[in-house]
Design a protein around this motif. Sequence first.
Motif, PDB file in Angstrom:
ATOM      1  N   UNK A 130      20.241   2.148 -60.668  1.00  0.00           N
ATOM      2  CA  UNK A 130      20.452   1.982 -62.101  1.00  0.00           C
ATOM      3  C   UNK A 130      21.838   2.463 -62.508  1.00  0.00           C
ATOM      4  N   UNK A 131      22.359   1.819 -63.554  1.00  0.00           N
ATOM      5  CA  UNK A 131      23.669   2.178 -64.082  1.00  0.00           C
ATOM      6  C   UNK A 131      23.512   2.849 -65.438  1.00  0.00           C
ATOM      7  N   UNK A 132      24.643   3.256 -66.004  1.00  0.00           N
ATOM      8  CA  UNK A 132      24.625   3.864 -67.325  1.00  0.00           C
ATOM      9  C   UNK A 132      24.162   2.871 -68.401  1.00  0.00           C
ATOM     10  N   UNK A 133      24.134   1.576 -68.118  1.00  0.00           N
ATOM     11  CA  UNK A 133      23.687   0.572 -69.087  1.00  0.00           C
ATOM     12  C   UNK A 133      22.292   0.035 -68.831  1.00  0.00           C
ATOM     13  N   UNK A 134      21.546   0.660 -67.950  1.00  0.00           N
ATOM     14  CA  UNK A 134      20.241   0.137 -67.550  1.00  0.00           C
ATOM     15  C   UNK A 134      19.134   0.335 -68.576  1.00  0.00           C
TER      16      UNK A 134
END
Length: 170
Positions: A130-134
Amino acid sequence: MTKRRRGSPAPTPAGMRPRMRVLLTALAMLLPGLGLAVGALAYRWHVSSEADRLRAGGVPVTAYVSDRAGGGGRGSGIDRIEVSYLYGSKQYSTWIPCAGGTGCHRTPGPKMAVWVDPAAPEKFVAANGHTNGSLSFLMSWTAIPAGLVFAVLGGVGVVLVIRTRDDQWA
């Protein structure tokens, strides 16, 4: 004030014909529906390509799992964790989904690897993918079918307006 005869059509607001009202309603469903479906797909593609880019060229950093929320039962929200990391003498902290679609069965360990974008340290990909925008609402799989349902309903309305004659709307 004039009386309306029994059986005559009711006056329309601001003189707008029924056909035009149906067309505007259909377009109000079609365009946002398409926008939601296409936007959700495009955002998923963007987040995935950003994660691939960061795995290949990001700086590996150790993040600390400091909290867990949601996922306790039906309707409790997304099972998520708070990760914090230090990069360039500055602390960064954000929430990301805990795991895949099934959530976490337990809180992950206290440490987690993340790969940070050196040009924008608030952007990262975690070891769980997961990323910071997930956590965006566009990452929900229900956004795509919901958008498509609205688009189809709006499209049917537009087709009905186009295929019918003016005299059928009176």
